[in-house]
Design an enzyme around this catalytic site. Structure first.
Site, PDB file in Angstrom:
ATOM      1  N   LYS A 179     -55.043  77.275 -37.626  1.00  0.00           N
ATOM      2  CA  LYS A 179     -55.915  78.445 -37.477  1.00  0.00           C
ATOM      3  C   LYS A 179     -55.370  79.599 -38.323  1.00  0.00           C
ATOM      4  O   LYS A 179     -55.948  79.947 -39.337  1.00  0.00           O
ATOM      5  CB  LYS A 179     -56.059  78.832 -36.009  1.00  0.00           C
ATOM      6  CG  LYS A 179     -56.799  77.734 -35.210  1.00  0.00           C
ATOM      7  CD  LYS A 179     -56.155  77.512 -33.895  1.00  0.00           C
ATOM      8  CE  LYS A 179     -56.637  76.321 -33.113  1.00  0.00           C
ATOM      9  NZ  LYS A 179     -57.964  75.831 -33.198  1.00  0.00           N
ATOM     10  N   TRP A 220     -58.604  75.255 -22.752  1.00  0.00           N
ATOM     11  CA  TRP A 220     -57.324  74.768 -23.281  1.00  0.00           C
ATOM     12  C   TRP A 220     -56.226  74.777 -22.234  1.00  0.00           C
ATOM     13  O   TRP A 220     -55.420  73.848 -22.160  1.00  0.00           O
ATOM     14  CB  TRP A 220     -56.923  75.530 -24.547  1.00  0.00           C
ATOM     15  CG  TRP A 220     -57.828  75.129 -25.664  1.00  0.00           C
ATOM     16  CD1 TRP A 220     -58.788  75.889 -26.266  1.00  0.00           C
ATOM     17  CD2 TRP A 220     -57.904  73.828 -26.279  1.00  0.00           C
ATOM     18  NE1 TRP A 220     -59.461  75.144 -27.205  1.00  0.00           N
ATOM     19  CE2 TRP A 220     -58.939  73.888 -27.239  1.00  0.00           C
ATOM     20  CE3 TRP A 220     -57.219  72.628 -26.112  1.00  0.00           C
ATOM     21  CZ2 TRP A 220     -59.290  72.789 -28.028  1.00  0.00           C
ATOM     22  CZ3 TRP A 220     -57.564  71.536 -26.901  1.00  0.00           C
ATOM     23  CH2 TRP A 220     -58.593  71.619 -27.845  1.00  0.00           C
ATOM     24  N   ASP A 232     -49.148  78.851 -24.944  1.00  0.00           N
ATOM     25  CA  ASP A 232     -49.909  78.215 -26.024  1.00  0.00           C
ATOM     26  C   ASP A 232     -50.612  79.336 -26.780  1.00  0.00           C
ATOM     27  O   ASP A 232     -51.592  79.907 -26.308  1.00  0.00           O
ATOM     28  CB  ASP A 232     -50.933  77.230 -25.436  1.00  0.00           C
ATOM     29  CG  ASP A 232     -51.866  76.653 -26.497  1.00  0.00           C
ATOM     30  OD1 ASP A 232     -51.728  77.009 -27.690  1.00  0.00           O
ATOM     31  OD2 ASP A 232     -52.743  75.842 -26.134  1.00  0.00           O
TER      32      ASP A 232
HETATM   33  N1  PMP Z   1     -54.599  74.925 -27.732  1.00  0.00           N
HETATM   34  C1  PMP Z   1     -55.507  75.757 -28.268  1.00  0.00           C
HETATM   35  C2  PMP Z   1     -55.546  77.173 -27.810  1.00  0.00           C
HETATM   36  C3  PMP Z   1     -56.386  75.286 -29.239  1.00  0.00           C
HETATM   37  O1  PMP Z   1     -57.305  76.111 -29.765  1.00  0.00           O
HETATM   38  C4  PMP Z   1     -56.314  73.941 -29.655  1.00  0.00           C
HETATM   39  C5  PMP Z   1     -57.205  73.371 -30.733  1.00  0.00           C
HETATM   40  N2  PMP Z   1     -58.340  74.003 -31.024  1.00  0.00           N
HETATM   41  C6  PMP Z   1     -55.369  73.119 -29.050  1.00  0.00           C
HETATM   42  C7  PMP Z   1     -54.518  73.644 -28.102  1.00  0.00           C
HETATM   43  C8  PMP Z   1     -55.252  71.667 -29.410  1.00  0.00           C
HETATM   44  O2  PMP Z   1     -54.718  71.580 -30.676  1.00  0.00           O
HETATM   45  P1  PMP Z   1     -54.668  70.196 -31.475  1.00  0.00           P
HETATM   46  O3  PMP Z   1     -56.062  69.822 -31.770  1.00  0.00           O
HETATM   47  O4  PMP Z   1     -53.870  70.587 -32.688  1.00  0.00           O
HETATM   48  O5  PMP Z   1     -53.980  69.232 -30.629  1.00  0.00           O
END
Ligand code: PMP
Length: 367
Positions: free
Chosen positions: A203, A105, A179
Site C-alpha cells: 500500500k 481485518w 496491524d
Molecule cells: N491487514 C490489513 C489492514 C490489510 O489491508 C490487508 C490487505 N489488504 C491485510 C492485513 C492482509 O494482507 P495480505 O493480503 O498481504 O496478507
C-alpha cells in the site's frame, strides 16, 4: 504518457519518480552491471541496499533503538499467524490474546490467532457495522493477556485509530500488536505504546511480497517451538532478516519509497498532505445528497474512504465514467458495497481534486 489516478486499496499507486528510478536502474544498479533482482542477497551491492533501507526507515518513522526492523514475507495474513507463534511461548499455560475487532481485518486476525491461543474479543464493533469504535476504557480486556491486537487502519471499513490506545494507562502491561498495513508511513507512530507492528508493503511502501515487522527487543525470545525459523522474530533479528533469502526487490523498492518520503519533507509533510487530501474528499461527500460515508467523523480513515451512492443502480455508470475520466479502481469492497477511494501517500492532491470534480459532475447529472 499521462498515467491515470489509481485509487486501488492495494497493491496500490507508487510515486512516479520511484518507478522511473527503478526503471532506469533495472538493468544496471549503480554501475554494478546487474539489476537488483539478479544480485546475491549476500553480496556487497545488496548489502548496501539493505543497510540504506534500514537506516531510512528508522529515520523516517523515528523507530527507537529498542526495536528491530525485520524484512519478512507472508504479508499481513501471514503475520496473523506469525505473531501468535512468536509471542505465545512465554510460559503462560494457556496463552490468551485480546483482540479489538474494528472491521474485517482485525476480525480475520482474531480467527487466525485462535489456532494458537484462546482469543478474547475484548471489543466488537460489528453491532455498529464497524462505523465507530467505543472508548478504550470500555473494552473488556482480560486480566493478564499475552498481547492485545488492534488493526490501526481498517482498509475495508475505513476506520482509523487517530491515536493508539495506551494500554499501560489502562492498567494493562501486555504488549500492543498493531496491524498498520494500510496506513504505515502516513503519520507518526507512538512507539512507546507498541510491542510489535507489522505492515504488508503493497500500500504505502512498495510491491507485494515484502512485510515490514517492527519488534521490540524484549519480545523476541518467547516463540512457540513450532514457529518456523524463517518467521522467528529473534532469529531473523539476529541475522539481519537474512536467515533465508529476503524479498530483495521489495526491500530495494521500499528503500526508494522511504527516500522519496524524505525528499517530500519527511513524515510531517506526508501527514499534512494526507490530512488535506482526506479533508477535501470527506467534505465533498458530506456536502452531496448523492454520496454518503457512514463512519463516525472521529474514526474516519485518511487512507481508505468508502462511500456509497444513494441508488445502487448508479454504481455501474459511476465506475464506467470514472474510468473514462482516468480515475481507476474505485469499486468498493464487496462486503461494504459502493465505492472506495484509497488515498495512500503516493496519491497526489491533484488526483483527489480530479475525483471530486468527477463526483460533482456525476451528481449534477443524476440529481
Ligand atoms: N491487514 C490489513 C489492514 C490489510 O489491508 C490487508 C490487505 N489488504 C491485510 C492485513 C492482509 O494482507 P495480505 O493480503 O498481504 O496478507
Amino acid at each position: 504518457m499521462t498515467r491515470p489516478f489509481n485509487f486501488s486499496a492495494g497493491p496500490a499507486t507508487l510515486p512516479e519518480s520511484v518507478l522511473q528510478q527503478a526503471a532506469a536502474e533495472m538493468l544496471d544498479w549503480h554501475g554494478s552491471g546487474m539489476g537488483v533482482m539478479e544480485m546475491s542477497h549476500r553480496g556487497r551491492h545488496f548489502g548496501e541496499i539493505l543497510a540504506q533501507a534500514q537506516r531510512d526507515i528508522r529515520d523516517v518513522l523515528a523507530v527507537p533503538e529498542d526495536f528491530d526492523i525485520l524484512f519478512l514475507q507472508g504479508g499481513g495474513s501471514g503475520e496473523n499467524a506469525i505473531v501468535p507463534m512468536n509471542l505465545c511461548g512465554g510460559g503462560q499455560l494457556v496463552p490468551n490474546i485480546d483482540v479489538i475487532v474494528t472491521g474485517a481485518w482485525s476480525k480475520k486476525s482474531a480467527q487466525e490467532a485462535s489456532k494458537y491461543a484462546s482469543v478474547n474479543i475484548a471489543y466488537n464493533g460489528a453491532e455498529q457495522r464497524f462505523t465507530t469504535v467505543a472508548p478504550a476504557a470500555s473494552w473488556q480486556l482480560s486480566n493478564d493477556p499475552t498481547y492485545v491486537h488492534i488493526c490501526s487502519n481498517e482498509t475495508i471499513h475505513g476506520v482509523e485509530f487517530q491515536e493508539l490506545p495506551d494500554l499501560k494507562a489502562m492498567g494493562c502491561d501486555a504488549p500492543l500488536v498493531v496491524d498498520c498495513s494500510s496506513h504505515i508511513a502516513s503519520r507518526p507512530m507512538a512507539w512507546d505504546r507498541i510491542g510489535v507492528a507489522y505492515a504488508g508493503a503493497q500500500k504505502n511502501i512498495g510491491p507485494a511480497g515484502l512485510t515490514l515487522v517492527f519488534v521490540r527487543k524484549d519480545l523476541q525470545d518467547r516463540a512457540l517451538d513450532i514457529c518456523p525459523s524463517a518467521f522467528h522474530f529473534g532469529q531473523q533479528a539476529a541475522n539481519d532478516s537474512m536467515l533465508n533469502t529476503p524479498p530483495t526487490y521489495g526491500i530495494y523498492m521500499a528503500g526508494l519509497v522511504f527516500q522519496w518520503i524524505k525528499a517530500q519533507g519527511g513524515l510531517a509533510a506526508i501527514e499534512a498532505a494526507n490530512v488535506a487530501k482526506a479533508r477535501a474528499l470527506y467534505a465533498a461527500i458530506d456536502a452531496s445528497p448523492l454520496y454518503t460515508n457512514p463512519v463516525d467523523a472521529a474514526w474516519r480513515s485518511r487512507m481508505n474512504v468508502p462511500f456509497i451512492l444513494r441508488d445502487e443502480a448508479l454504481n455501474a455508470p459511476f465506475l464506467q465514467g470514472a474510468e473514462a475520466a482516468g480515475l481507476m479502481a474505485l469499486k468498493g469492497h464487496k462486503s461494504v458495497g459502493g465505492m472506495r477511494a484509497s488515498l495512500y501517500n503516493a496519491m497526489p492532491l491533484a488526483g483527489v481534486h480530479a475525483l471530486i470534480a468527477y463526483m460533482t459532475t456525476f451528481a449534477a447529472e443524476h440529481a
